[in-house]
Design a protein around this motif. Structure first.
Motif, short mmCIF file in Angstrom:
data_model
loop_
_atom_site.label_atom_id
_atom_site.label_comp_id
_atom_site.label_asym_id
_atom_site.label_seq_id
_atom_site.Cartn_x
_atom_site.Cartn_y
_atom_site.Cartn_z
N PRO A 68 0.82 -1.23 0.00
CA PRO A 68 0.00 0.00 0.00
C PRO A 68 0.84 1.27 0.00
O PRO A 68 0.46 2.27 -0.62
CB PRO A 68 -0.83 -0.13 1.28
N PHE A 69 1.99 1.24 0.67
CA PHE A 69 2.81 2.44 0.75
C PHE A 69 3.38 2.83 -0.61
O PHE A 69 3.38 4.01 -0.99
CB PHE A 69 3.95 2.23 1.75
N THR A 70 3.88 1.85 -1.36
CA THR A 70 4.47 2.16 -2.67
C THR A 70 3.41 2.36 -3.74
O THR A 70 3.65 3.08 -4.71
CB THR A 70 5.43 1.04 -3.11
N LEU A 71 2.25 1.74 -3.59
CA LEU A 71 1.21 1.84 -4.62
C LEU A 71 0.38 3.10 -4.46
O LEU A 71 0.11 3.81 -5.44
CB LEU A 71 0.32 0.60 -4.58
N THR A 72 -0.04 3.40 -3.26
CA THR A 72 -0.94 4.54 -3.04
C THR A 72 -0.44 5.52 -1.99
O THR A 72 -1.03 6.59 -1.83
CB THR A 72 -2.33 4.04 -2.59
N GLY A 73 0.61 5.15 -1.24
CA GLY A 73 1.06 6.01 -0.16
C GLY A 73 0.09 6.07 1.00
O GLY A 73 0.18 6.97 1.85
N GLY A 74 -0.84 5.14 1.05
CA GLY A 74 -1.86 5.14 2.10
C GLY A 74 -3.11 5.93 1.73
O GLY A 74 -4.09 5.92 2.47
N GLY A 75 -3.09 6.59 0.59
CA GLY A 75 -4.23 7.41 0.18
C GLY A 75 -5.14 6.71 -0.79
O GLY A 75 -5.00 5.50 -1.03
#
Length: 315
Positions: A253-260
């Motif tokens: 999730p961090f690399t794909l969306t940054g949590g957003g």
């Protein structure tokens, strides 16, 4: 009198043999325990001590710099349950862990059954599905970020525009972003778990299938009554790895969306890192870590209990 003396001598000899056996077993246990000391030392240094420190800091207002943090008791825990961003991250973490576990299991088992059949290029297909799962989830997230970019320059959106269709906000819409993270998580893990199931399938005796065919069982009946019960140990291992990994997920999730967008794809692990390292709220981060550790233990022990019941039922 002679018989009694012989009987007493036999009893004494048996007791002496039993005593020597106990002493020999005790010496073996003591010798074996020496080999456990390095493991115990590593566990204490790397796990027990940090966990105790985390528990202590969760009851303080430590900011990572102050050598004498103030005692706040359960205040940090109360803040966690009143923080919408943390609760949203907790909810998505649970959804991600459950859905990826179920979807990977449902897809990987039939895929492994197909890869176990004889067909042209079988070894190439096996290698392809396995090596697609070799890159890390962080790398997968960066690659799929380019593919699913909500901008017109994204690979899928470029294809849609060339077909005369509108672009889709894959990663800028909350629901779509969550679905994309789950999709990539499933896509990245199917090959590895299919290979795991394939190893268990190859250990099933072929005589079982031959006897079933003689008895008139079709392919569906063989799958339900032979394949699935024999795969139960593999299912237990696979689901345990998927569930524990899903609850701890951070890199994808961090690399794909940054949590957003917003906190839609935020996870508990990311919340711990953001609060601790990013905002220097180590007390809240430690409290969240303690709660997360407890929740992980509950989920894992529950899963082990369910898996044990399934194994007793089918194995």
């Amino acid at each position: 009198m002679t018989i009694r003396r012989k009987t007493k001598a036999v009893y004494a000899s048996d007791r002496e043999l039993e005593r020597r056996k106990r002493m020999r077993n005790l010496k073996e246990d003591v010798a074996a325990s020496w080999f456990l000391l390095p493991i115990c030392a590593v566990f204490v240094v790397l796990y027990a001590v940090p966990l105790a420190q985390t528990l202590y800091y969760s009851l303080t207002d430590w900011d990572g710099l102050n050598l004498n943090p103030g005692w706040v008791g359960l205040e940090n825990y109360a803040k966690i349950f009143s923080d919408a961003s943390i609760l949203e991250g907790l909810g998505f973490t649970i959804v991600y862990a459950v859905l990826t576990t179920l979807l990977v299991t449902v897809i990987a088992i039939p895929l492994a059954v197909q890869l176990n059949q004889r067909f042209l290029g079988r070894n190439f297909a096996r290698s392809l599905f396995f090596f697609l799962s070799v890159p890390s989830l962080a790398l997968m997230g960066m690659v799929w970020k380019l593919i699913l970019s909500p901008l017109q320059s994204g690979m899928i959106n470029t294809l849609l525009v060339n077909l005369g269709l509108d672009t889709v906000p894959w990663l800028s819409n909350s629901r779509l972003a969550q679905a994309c993270v789950i999709f990539v998580g499933v896509w990245a893990q199917i090959g590895w778990h299919a290979t795991l199931y394939l190893a268990y399938l190859q250990s099933i005796p072929s005589d079982l299938y031959e006897q079933a065919r003689v008895d008139g069982a079709n392919a569906r009946q063989q799958f339900i009554h032979i394949t699935l019960p024999q795969l139960t140990p593999g299912i237990v291992v696979s689901m345990f790895l998927l569930m524990s990994g899903g609850l701890k997920v951070y890199d994808l999730p961090f690399t794909l969306t940054g949590g957003g967008p917003g906190f839609a794809t935020n996870t508990v692990s990311q919340a711990i890192i953001d609060r601790g390292i990013g905002q220097q709220q180590y007390g809240i981060a430690s409290a969240l870590s303690v709660l997360f550790t407890i929740a992980m233990c509950v989920v894992i022990f529950a899963q082990l209990g369910i898996s044990s019941m399934i194994q007793r039922r089918f194995v």
